[in-house]
Design a protein around this motif. Structure first.
Motif, short mmCIF file in Angstrom:
data_model
loop_
_atom_site.label_atom_id
_atom_site.label_comp_id
_atom_site.label_asym_id
_atom_site.label_seq_id
_atom_site.Cartn_x
_atom_site.Cartn_y
_atom_site.Cartn_z
N SER A 161 0.66 -1.62 0.30
CA SER A 161 -0.14 0.23 0.24
C SER A 161 0.66 0.73 0.22
CB SER A 161 -0.98 -0.03 0.81
OG SER A 161 -0.64 0.07 2.08
N GLU A 166 -0.28 -1.26 12.41
CA GLU A 166 -1.81 -1.41 11.10
C GLU A 166 -1.71 -3.47 10.98
OE1 GLU A 166 -5.27 -0.40 8.73
OE2 GLU A 166 -3.43 0.05 10.32
N SER A 184 5.97 5.13 -0.21
CA SER A 184 5.60 6.11 -0.47
C SER A 184 6.63 7.49 -0.90
CB SER A 184 4.96 7.16 0.18
OG SER A 184 4.26 8.63 -0.59
N GLU A 203 0.43 3.59 2.07
CA GLU A 203 1.34 3.87 3.30
C GLU A 203 2.25 3.51 3.98
OE1 GLU A 203 -0.47 5.58 5.39
OE2 GLU A 203 -2.63 6.71 4.38
N TRP A 228 4.22 2.20 10.68
CA TRP A 228 2.91 2.06 9.68
C TRP A 228 2.24 0.70 10.19
CZ3 TRP A 228 1.03 0.26 5.45
CH2 TRP A 228 -0.35 -0.19 5.90
#
Length: 287
Positions: free
Chosen positions: A66, A90, A71, A68, A86
């Motif tokens: 992802s 998550e 990036s 998230e 994260w």
């Protein structure tokens, strides 16, 4: 005889180890006196030690792919390229860890690297240490801007100090070591092409810069240990086949699924051979 499991990291290459460990779980194969994981290898071992098949697979294919997590846009703006904190937080929300099984399992260690000294340290997972240890062992230098603190010291990616801690397992008493690698057998790590760039990137931490520059040598020394262990030690190797087509930052689900299936197959073949060998030994004893 102490039997240890060592699992290498490698970011998305960890999909192979997730397949191997799922194959182990499918056969309830938990013979290890202790386990050691590095970076993604430690994350994979969370699923194995907690007896949760496909947890690691889902973390990799559903969360690590992802925006998230990875990036380039965030990185250009001064943030993390990969946000390992994260991902860990998550994953606990989406796929809660079976803590009862995790902490009842054999001792679980992770490799982390001291930012100041660049030395590898090996810490045991516990209810109070798991969060900072998983973050630290996966904290790729430069790509992850934070430097997690444990007991007042700053740590980074365990692979910088010790990518494949087989020698550590031996020093801890293991005389039978099973190691899951992230590269096909025969691979050797090449020296960095741009040592000046590494020195510049880590100019605040000269010890860490030196460790990064010496990582290929350290990595290849671990491979040498695996290929030629001490006379009193046996090393079993599970490595991806040559056609394994997953790199550190592969996001292609087809390639990841292929890598996972390779892990399942290699793990299954390993267990089949062990069963056949044990059966042959029993037959020879009874014969």
């Amino acid at each position: 005889m102490q039997h240890a499991l060592v699992v290498e990291g490698g970011a998305m290459r960890g999909i192979f180890a997730s397949g191997v460990l799922d194959a182990f779980m499918a056969e309830s194969y938990y013979p290890f006196n202790f386990v050691i994981g590095v970076s993604a290898g430690a994350s994979n071992l969370v699923g194995y030690q907690s007896r949760q098949p496909r947890r690691s697979y889902r973390v990799i294919t559903e969360l690590a792919t992802s925006d998230e997590f990875l990036s380039a846009r965030r990185f250009v703006r001064g943030g993390h390229l990969i946000d390992v904190k994260w991902l860990w937080e998550e994953s606990k929300k989406r796929f809660p860890v079976n803590e009862q099984a995790l902490y009842a399992a054999s001792p679980f260690y992770v490799s982390i690297t001291d930012v100041e000294s660049a030395e590898a340290h090996y810490h045991r997972i516990s209810p109070t240490t798991i969060d900072p240890l998983i973050e630290a062992t996966c904290a790729l230098p430069f790509a992850y801007k934070a430097t997690p603190r444990i007991d007042g010291k700053r740590y980074t990616d365990g692979a910088v100090g010790d990518s494949i801690p087989v020698r550590q397992a031996y020093q801890m008493g293991a005389r039978h070591i099973t190691v899951i690698l992230s590269h096909p057998e025969g691979y050797e790590k090449a020296q960095t092409r741009y040592p000046w760039l590494m020195k510049q990137l880590f100019r605040q931490y000269p010890g860490l810069a030196k460790a990064v520059l010496q990582r290929a040598e350290s990595y290849n020394q671990a491979l040498e240990f695996i290929a030629k262990p001490p006379a009193d030690c046996r090393v079993d190797v599970l490595a991806p086949p040559l056609e394994f087509d997953v790199s550190r930052l592969t996001m292609d689900l087809d390639k990841l699924n292929q890598g996972y299936q390779m892990g399942l197959q290699v793990g299954g073949v390993y267990l089949s051979r062990k069963t056949a060998s044990q059966h042959a030994s029993q037959m020879s004893l009874t014969g």
